[in-house]
Motif scaffolding. Structure first.
Motif, short mmCIF file in Angstrom:
data_model
loop_
_atom_site.label_atom_id
_atom_site.label_comp_id
_atom_site.label_asym_id
_atom_site.label_seq_id
_atom_site.Cartn_x
_atom_site.Cartn_y
_atom_site.Cartn_z
N UNK A 106 13.50 -5.75 17.66
CA UNK A 106 12.28 -6.54 17.48
C UNK A 106 12.00 -7.36 18.74
N UNK A 107 13.04 -8.00 19.30
CA UNK A 107 12.86 -8.79 20.52
C UNK A 107 12.48 -7.90 21.70
N UNK A 108 13.04 -6.70 21.77
CA UNK A 108 12.60 -5.77 22.81
C UNK A 108 11.12 -5.46 22.67
N UNK A 109 10.66 -5.26 21.43
CA UNK A 109 9.25 -4.97 21.21
C UNK A 109 8.35 -6.11 21.65
N UNK A 110 8.79 -7.35 21.41
CA UNK A 110 8.00 -8.50 21.85
C UNK A 110 7.92 -8.54 23.37
N UNK A 111 9.09 -8.31 24.02
CA UNK A 111 9.09 -8.29 25.48
C UNK A 111 8.19 -7.20 26.04
N UNK A 112 8.25 -6.01 25.43
CA UNK A 112 7.40 -4.91 25.88
C UNK A 112 5.93 -5.21 25.66
N UNK A 113 5.60 -5.96 24.59
CA UNK A 113 4.21 -6.33 24.33
C UNK A 113 3.67 -7.27 25.39
N UNK A 114 4.54 -7.98 26.06
CA UNK A 114 4.12 -8.85 27.17
C UNK A 114 4.02 -8.09 28.48
N UNK A 115 4.98 -7.21 28.74
CA UNK A 115 5.00 -6.56 30.06
C UNK A 115 4.07 -5.36 30.16
N UNK A 116 3.89 -4.61 29.07
CA UNK A 116 3.11 -3.39 29.15
C UNK A 116 1.64 -3.62 29.52
N UNK A 117 0.89 -4.44 28.76
CA UNK A 117 -0.52 -4.61 29.11
C UNK A 117 -0.73 -5.30 30.44
N UNK A 118 0.21 -6.15 30.84
CA UNK A 118 0.03 -6.87 32.09
C UNK A 118 0.40 -6.03 33.30
N UNK A 386 -13.59 -7.27 34.89
CA UNK A 386 -12.28 -7.57 35.45
C UNK A 386 -11.53 -8.65 34.68
N UNK A 387 -12.25 -9.59 34.07
CA UNK A 387 -11.59 -10.70 33.38
C UNK A 387 -10.82 -10.24 32.15
N UNK A 388 -11.19 -9.07 31.59
CA UNK A 388 -10.59 -8.63 30.34
C UNK A 388 -9.79 -7.34 30.47
N UNK A 389 -9.36 -7.03 31.69
CA UNK A 389 -8.59 -5.79 31.85
C UNK A 389 -7.28 -5.85 31.08
N UNK A 390 -6.65 -7.03 31.04
CA UNK A 390 -5.41 -7.15 30.28
C UNK A 390 -5.64 -6.95 28.79
N UNK A 391 -6.73 -7.54 28.27
CA UNK A 391 -7.05 -7.38 26.86
C UNK A 391 -7.36 -5.93 26.53
#
Length: 450
Positions: A106-118, A386-391
């Motif tokens: 679960x913690x890996x998934x949270x970390x991946x949710x932060x790193x992947x889109x960014x 450009x402001x919403x590329x992460x989203x």
């Protein structure tokens, strides 16, 4: 290229290393499932949770992970995600029982949710035009290469050392990604405002309830009062999520105004259907080969190697092609070719020759996906400012992971079988995968402009 990109090569390298953590982890864990189940005494119907404990927070929180990067800075949030992923990997490696392993996942998934889109958001905000297509194509190719290295390397490690070591291999990759990002990647401009925590909570609850209900149903091969309760709760929370996002408007982590665009709707539908089919395959095929055919984890990992090699080789070319001719035809033809590959897996026999029973279908699926991955990512990034590329990248990745999440939950119907019944269930899954891939190609043709 934009003036802000002082180190384009290092910028791409940092995003590739960061996202490779998620790609490596996914591909390696699939090969290790039988060994994990044996060591931790987990039954076949419980094994989908080793995958879904990771996919659930990843799917639900990718949206807010991308929005967090837009607000606080994409490099900063990327670094947070990498650190959390690395720490969680150590926890998984040290897990004494299934419950501790699932908590680490679960913690890996949270970390991946932060790193992947960014990682994608950094590319989208750093490059434009053909340079963006080349950068995304290179990123996609690196992900495919990481996926290619993961199964055979992880399978060999499982055979030679044990499954726990597959989580330790994330540590040096994470360290390199952080060092390069801090030294060479420029921070993106951030936005002011509040994050949509309520939306994230509702999305997590909805996906969690739906996943639990579908996993329960597939494990027992029939609906039960508990599964109906979970399904009803998931639908109710999903409705509340949509209502909340509508109320928040542009401040929502999933602005509903995005769905006013016909191409965006088409890309969303394509992503959900195609990655649902692919996610089910990547989990079920190694299990079929190991449990049904007596393959070692290393052999099962090598069996997946052609898939990733083809994608890694062709993704960069597909990204360039899309910048010239547009996304409609690549995103129509690619999924149709993928559907043909799934149909070829009706000949899959774990006791037969790999070269005639498994490889043809895998090669054709890989060819179709190679023509789809980079064009799809480029099309999504180009559909917003450009402001919403992460989203935007977070939303598309969330839809892809949600498709895989649901497919894995339903995959319990395959993983709980043995012998001839296991092979028959895999063939049914191949038919479903072919239909989903074909439908995704039709969706692209009907909604995208030439």
């Amino acid at each position: 290229m934009r003036e802000a990109v002082r180190h384009p090569g290092w910028t791409i390298a940092a995003t590739m290393l960061a996202s490779s953590l998620a790609f490596i982890d996914g591909s390696v864990t699939n090969v290790a499932l039988p060994a994990i189940g044996h060591d931790l005494q987990a039954r076949g119907e419980a094994l989908p949770w080793v995958i879904n404990a990771y996919l659930l927070p990843l799917s639900a929180l990718l949206l807010i992970g991308g929005a967090a990067g837009d607000h606080f800075g994409r490099r900063r949030v990327l670094t947070w995600g990498i650190l959390l992923f690395a720490a969680a990997s150590v926890a998984c490696a040290l897990a004494a029982d299934l419950h501790v392993l699932l908590a680490g996942r679960v913690l890996q998934g949270i970390g991946a949710a932060l790193l992947m889109p960014n990682s994608l958001g950094i590319l989208g905000s750093s490059f434009e035009g053909e340079a963006r297509g080349r950068a995304v194509g290179t990123w996609a190719a690196a992900g495919a290469i990481a996926s290619a290295i993961g199964p055979p390397l992880g399978g060999w490690m499982v055979d030679a050392i044990g499954w726990r070591v597959i989580f330790y291999i994330n540590i040096p990759v994470a360290a390199a990604a952080i060092l390069i990002a801090r030294a060479y990647v420029a921070e993106s401009a951030s936005e002011e405002g509040r994050l949509d925590w309520l939306g994230a909570l509702l999305a997590t609850g909805a996906l969690g309830a739906l996943t639990w209900a579908l996993t329960l149903w597939s494990a027992h091969h029939q609906a039960s009062p508990a599964s109906w309760t979970g399904l009803s709760a998931g639908i109710a929370l999903l409705i509340l999520f949509v209502v909340t996002e509508h109320r928040l408007g542009e401040r929502a982590m999933m602005p509903l105004s995005l769905f006013g665009s016909r191409p965006f709707v088409g890309l969303t539908l394509l992503t959900f259907l195609l990655y649902g089919a692919l996610g089910g395959l990547i989990v079920m095929l190694p299990y079929l080969l190991i449990v049904g055919g007596g393959y070692s984890p290393a052999q099962a990992g090598l069996a997946l190697l052609p898939f990733s090699i083809v994608i890694g080789t062709a993704s960069r070319l597909a990204g360039r092609l899309t910048e010239r001719i547009g996304p409609r035809w690549p995103l129509t033809i690619g999924p149709i070719v993928t559907a043909i590959g799934f149909a070829l897996l009706l000949r899959a026999d774990p006791h037969g020759s790999y070269w005639t029973a498994i490889l043809p279908g895998m090669a054709v699926i890989a060819l179709g996906m190679a023509g789809t991955v980079a064009p799809l990512t480029t099309a999504v990034l180009s559909s917003v400012d450009d402001r919403h590329t992460g989203t935007a990248s977070g939303f598309n990745s969330a839809i892809a992971r949600t498709g895989g999440l649901i497919a894995t939950a339903l995959g319990g119907a395959v993983l709980s079988r043995t012998g001839v019944a296991l092979v028959d269930a895999f063939h049914v899954a191949a038919i479903v995968g072919s239909a989903l891939a074909l439908a995704s190609g039709i969706a692209a043709f009907a909604t995208l402009e030439s």
